[in-house]
Motif scaffolding. Sequence first.
Motif, PDB file in Angstrom:
ATOM      1  N   THR A   1       7.292  10.258  -4.766  1.00 26.89           N
ATOM      2  CA  THR A   1       8.087   9.411  -3.876  1.00 26.89           C
ATOM      3  C   THR A   1       7.301   8.983  -2.639  1.00 26.89           C
ATOM      4  O   THR A   1       7.881   8.560  -1.652  1.00 26.89           O
ATOM      5  N   GLY A   2       5.984   9.122  -2.698  1.00 33.13           N
ATOM      6  CA  GLY A   2       5.163   8.764  -1.561  1.00 33.13           C
ATOM      7  C   GLY A   2       4.745   7.305  -1.588  1.00 33.13           C
ATOM      8  O   GLY A   2       5.497   6.440  -2.036  1.00 33.13           O
ATOM      9  N   THR A   3       3.519   7.038  -1.125  1.00 31.48           N
ATOM     10  CA  THR A   3       3.003   5.675  -1.057  1.00 31.48           C
ATOM     11  C   THR A   3       1.780   5.535  -1.957  1.00 31.48           C
ATOM     12  O   THR A   3       0.838   6.318  -1.862  1.00 31.48           O
ATOM     13  N   LYS A   4       1.805   4.523  -2.821  1.00 31.59           N
ATOM     14  CA  LYS A   4       0.660   4.225  -3.674  1.00 31.59           C
ATOM     15  C   LYS A   4      -0.210   3.183  -2.963  1.00 31.59           C
ATOM     16  O   LYS A   4       0.281   2.114  -2.596  1.00 31.59           O
TER      17      LYS A   4
ATOM     18  N   GLU B   1      -4.562  -4.108   3.239  1.00 29.49           N
ATOM     19  CA  GLU B   1      -3.502  -4.181   4.249  1.00 29.49           C
ATOM     20  C   GLU B   1      -3.531  -2.956   5.163  1.00 29.49           C
ATOM     21  O   GLU B   1      -3.277  -3.072   6.364  1.00 29.49           O
ATOM     22  N   VAL B   2      -3.846  -1.806   4.598  1.00 29.55           N
ATOM     23  CA  VAL B   2      -3.981  -0.586   5.413  1.00 29.55           C
ATOM     24  C   VAL B   2      -5.058  -0.777   6.475  1.00 29.55           C
ATOM     25  O   VAL B   2      -4.879  -0.444   7.649  1.00 29.55           O
ATOM     26  N   VAL B   3      -6.184  -1.362   6.062  1.00 30.64           N
ATOM     27  CA  VAL B   3      -7.286  -1.611   6.995  1.00 30.64           C
ATOM     28  C   VAL B   3      -6.905  -2.673   8.021  1.00 30.64           C
ATOM     29  O   VAL B   3      -7.106  -2.503   9.228  1.00 30.64           O
ATOM     30  N   ASP B   4      -6.324  -3.780   7.538  1.00 33.17           N
ATOM     31  CA  ASP B   4      -5.975  -4.890   8.437  1.00 33.17           C
ATOM     32  C   ASP B   4      -4.987  -4.459   9.518  1.00 33.17           C
ATOM     33  O   ASP B   4      -5.095  -4.864  10.673  1.00 33.17           O
ATOM     34  N   LYS B   5      -4.017  -3.637   9.119  1.00 37.29           N
ATOM     35  CA  LYS B   5      -2.980  -3.201  10.061  1.00 37.29           C
ATOM     36  C   LYS B   5      -3.325  -1.894  10.774  1.00 37.29           C
ATOM     37  O   LYS B   5      -2.554  -1.407  11.589  1.00 37.29           O
ATOM     38  N   LYS B   6      -4.494  -1.337  10.399  1.00 33.57           N
ATOM     39  CA  LYS B   6      -4.952  -0.071  10.991  1.00 33.57           C
ATOM     40  C   LYS B   6      -3.881   1.001  10.892  1.00 33.57           C
ATOM     41  O   LYS B   6      -3.575   1.710  11.857  1.00 33.57           O
ATOM     42  N   LEU B   7      -3.302   1.119   9.702  1.00 36.15           N
ATOM     43  CA  LEU B   7      -2.269   2.120   9.471  1.00 36.15           C
ATOM     44  C   LEU B   7      -2.905   3.499   9.336  1.00 36.15           C
ATOM     45  O   LEU B   7      -4.017   3.649   8.839  1.00 36.15           O
ATOM     46  N   ALA B   8      -2.172   4.511   9.757  1.00 36.77           N
ATOM     47  CA  ALA B   8      -2.752   5.843   9.897  1.00 36.77           C
ATOM     48  C   ALA B   8      -2.649   6.699   8.636  1.00 36.77           C
ATOM     49  O   ALA B   8      -2.283   7.856   8.691  1.00 36.77           O
ATOM     50  N   ALA B   9      -3.016   6.109   7.492  1.00 38.54           N
ATOM     51  CA  ALA B   9      -3.082   6.916   6.268  1.00 38.54           C
ATOM     52  C   ALA B   9      -4.281   7.843   6.370  1.00 38.54           C
ATOM     53  O   ALA B   9      -4.193   9.045   6.156  1.00 38.54           O
ATOM     54  N   MET B  10      -5.408   7.262   6.677  1.00 35.35           N
ATOM     55  CA  MET B  10      -6.661   7.962   6.951  1.00 35.35           C
ATOM     56  C   MET B  10      -7.256   7.316   8.189  1.00 35.35           C
ATOM     57  O   MET B  10      -6.728   6.317   8.678  1.00 35.35           O
TER      58      MET B  10
ATOM     59  N   LYS C   1       8.774   3.086   5.601  1.00 31.31           N
ATOM     60  CA  LYS C   1       7.759   3.610   4.681  1.00 31.31           C
ATOM     61  C   LYS C   1       7.428   2.576   3.609  1.00 31.31           C
ATOM     62  O   LYS C   1       8.315   1.886   3.106  1.00 31.31           O
ATOM     63  N   TYR C   2       6.157   2.493   3.263  1.00 30.78           N
ATOM     64  CA  TYR C   2       5.711   1.636   2.169  1.00 30.78           C
ATOM     65  C   TYR C   2       5.746   2.420   0.862  1.00 30.78           C
ATOM     66  O   TYR C   2       5.223   3.533   0.787  1.00 30.78           O
TER      67      TYR C   2
ATOM     68  N   GLY D   1       4.285   9.829   3.239  1.00 28.03           N
ATOM     69  CA  GLY D   1       3.735   8.545   2.840  1.00 28.03           C
ATOM     70  C   GLY D   1       3.171   7.789   4.028  1.00 28.03           C
ATOM     71  O   GLY D   1       2.953   8.352   5.106  1.00 28.03           O
ATOM     72  N   ILE D   2       2.944   6.489   3.831  1.00 27.13           N
ATOM     73  CA  ILE D   2       2.417   5.624   4.891  1.00 27.13           C
ATOM     74  C   ILE D   2       3.556   4.800   5.466  1.00 27.13           C
ATOM     75  O   ILE D   2       4.339   4.205   4.726  1.00 27.13           O
TER      76      ILE D   2
END
Length: 231
Positions: free
Chosen positions: A225-228, A181-190, A173-174, A159-160
């Motif tokens: 059980t991952g991240t949506k 929020e993924v973009v704002d926090k620059k999280l490494a999903a993609m 994990k989220y 997950g993320i």
Amino acid sequence: MKRVLLKLSGEALAGPKKTGFDEATVLAVAKQIKAISDEGVQIGIVIGGGNFWRGRTSETIDRSKADQIGMLATIMNCIYVSDLCRYTGMQTEIYTPFACGAFTKLYSKDSVEESFAQGKLVFFAGGTGHPYFSTDTATVLRAVEIEAEAILLAKAVDGIYDSDPKVNPNAVKYDEISIQEVVDKKLAAMDLTASIMCLEQKMPMLVFALDEENSIINTVHGKFTGTKVTV
């Protein structure tokens, strides 16, 4: 779900070997894909090339050339996974954004729609065909073009997280997070380019670990059980 874009991590396909292919791992993935396909779900697939090539970490090779090698790695992965999917009884087609001899077909949306209508599993190999764009970006681009309902992001992690769980044992994990929020926090999903494209095109994602039992099937059925990632 009627149509999805499944992104498979190259490293995840390598299994415990960490490089190349682990046939048992890939065959297990192929059987899950067939089970979903048999339910009538149309599936497009993008595969990363990290089990063969991580050229952008090199300081001795031109970035454009490194990315071209990476594109070829994704084609090798798609040919291999496609053939194991055929072994399980599926029909497949591999598309690339550039001519690749008799190995693949040249991508066009019309041709892809025809393949889906014929009940085929469709692979999108070769990235976008351009350097500086990752297979993450190719995943979002193809998902938007084929009007997929969601991107299923099968990774080596489950997950993320708010930080890298390989580095930080206290990473959180989220269960659900917005793409904003993924973009704002620059999280490494993609990578960021792909995440911004998801944001602009309102493309949801389901991020999960490939190595969990029946993870692809469970994700399609809404039991994962991952991240949506919401839009």
